[in-house]
Design an enzyme around this catalytic site. Structure first.
Site, short mmCIF file in Angstrom:
data_model
loop_
_atom_site.label_atom_id
_atom_site.label_comp_id
_atom_site.label_asym_id
_atom_site.label_seq_id
_atom_site.Cartn_x
_atom_site.Cartn_y
_atom_site.Cartn_z
CG ASP A 1 0.27 0.40 2.80
OD1 ASP A 1 0.33 -0.09 2.38
OD2 ASP A 1 -1.73 -0.16 3.87
CB SER A 2 4.22 2.20 0.04
OG SER A 2 4.90 1.05 -1.36
CE LYS B 1 3.45 -5.76 4.55
NZ LYS B 1 3.62 -4.49 4.68
CD GLU C 1 8.42 -0.31 6.99
OE1 GLU C 1 7.63 -0.72 6.57
OE2 GLU C 1 8.42 1.03 5.97
CD GLU D 1 0.94 -1.16 7.87
OE1 GLU D 1 0.84 -0.46 8.81
OE2 GLU D 1 1.64 -1.09 6.46
CG ASP E 1 0.27 -4.28 2.36
OD1 ASP E 1 1.40 -4.89 3.34
OD2 ASP E 1 1.25 -2.93 1.94
O1 KIV Z 1 3.71 -0.94 1.57
C1 KIV Z 1 4.82 -1.32 1.08
O2 KIV Z 1 5.22 -0.93 -0.22
C2 KIV Z 1 5.61 -2.41 2.66
C3 KIV Z 1 7.03 -3.08 1.97
C4 KIV Z 1 7.49 -0.85 2.76
C5 KIV Z 1 7.44 -3.34 3.54
O3 KIV Z 1 4.93 -2.77 2.86
#
Ligand code: KIV
Length: 259
Positions: free
Chosen positions: A43-44, A111, A177, A113, A82
């Protein structure tokens, strides 16, 4: 039964480093696929692609659209997606939304968090055979201010506890992270599942970076990023030449045109 692709990642612990990168589109994913064990649709993309100041408003639909594009162009890498903020607030939502992500995108895992409280969410997803990657340290969905974690003894103890709760809940790996080297090493050595570091030193079982950072496209270059290319310069040069050619009537030529 653990899926074959997940087992391959687990088996790398203490043997070979796990190579991971992010991707938001099929074009980059097809290149990464030859070199990466894991591709993450992170989600970056909120910051990198959509110009947002944080990841908080990313939607399930956005994550799914980009993941479909990525999945179409990859054959080998494990695809992790994510789960955006607020899509796993309780077990019912988490199950519904994770199932939707898997069904629509054909990804291998999601994924989540950690907020030090959502271990039960991971446990419940794993119980319905959805592989989960955890994420501790700096977790942009839950923390406002960037800070390196694990520098003090009390932080170290908390991070080790958090990592073990996530392992106990059934996650197959954990992103660390921006965790200090010593703590990243202790977390990694104390777990059976692999750790994937970003800004957390070489002591992790694998590494991940945001691909646009590594390629010099994002303009975001903190100390934990190494720029392996300056694509911004290459694109600038190509576009400048195109602009000049258009203005001078050098493009398109006859061979670029139809009779
Ligand atoms: O959202 C993302 O790209 C991430 C990575 C930086 C691990 O969570």
């Amino acid at each position: 039964m653990i899926k074959k692709k997940i087992k391959k990642i687990l088996d790398k612990k203490n043997k070979t480093k796990i190579v991971c990168l992010t991707s938001y589109s099929g074009n980059t994913a097809s290149i990464l696929d030859k070199h990466c064990d894991i591709i993450l649709v992170g989600d970056s993309m909120a910051n990198v692609l959509y110009g947002m100041t944080n990841t908080h408003t990313m939607t399930l639909e956005q994550m799914i659209s980009h993941s479909i594009s990525v999945k179409k162009k990859i054959k080998y890498s494990l695809l992790v997606v994510d789960m955006p903020k607020n899509t796993y607030l309780n077990v019912k939502d988490a199950k519904k939304n994770a199932k939707l992500i898997l069904k629509k995108t054909g990804c291998d895992a999601v994924k989540i968090e950690s907020n030090k409280k959502n271990y039960n969410i991971i446990k419940n997803l794993v119980s319905i055979k959805i592989p989960v990657m955890g994420h501790i340290g700096f977790t942009p969905q839950h923390k406002k201010k960037f800070k390196v974690e694990g520098k003090s003894l009390s932080q170290k103890k908390k991070l080790i506890k958090e990592a073990h709760e996530i392992q106990r809940a059934g996650a197959f790996s954990i992103v660390l992270e921006c965790i200090s080297e010593k703590t990243a090493e202790e977390v990694t050595n104390s777990l059976k599942i692999p750790t994937i570091g970003i800004g957390s030193s070489k002591k992790c079982d694998g590494q991940i970076l945001v691909t646009d950072d590594l390629l010099g496209l994002s303009g975001f270059y903190p100390k934990f990023v190494r720029r392996y290319a300056k694509l911004n310069k290459i694109i600038d040069k190509a576009v400048k030449k195109y602009s000049k050619d258009v203005k001078l009537g050098k493009f398109p030529k006859t061979n670029n045109s139809f009779n």
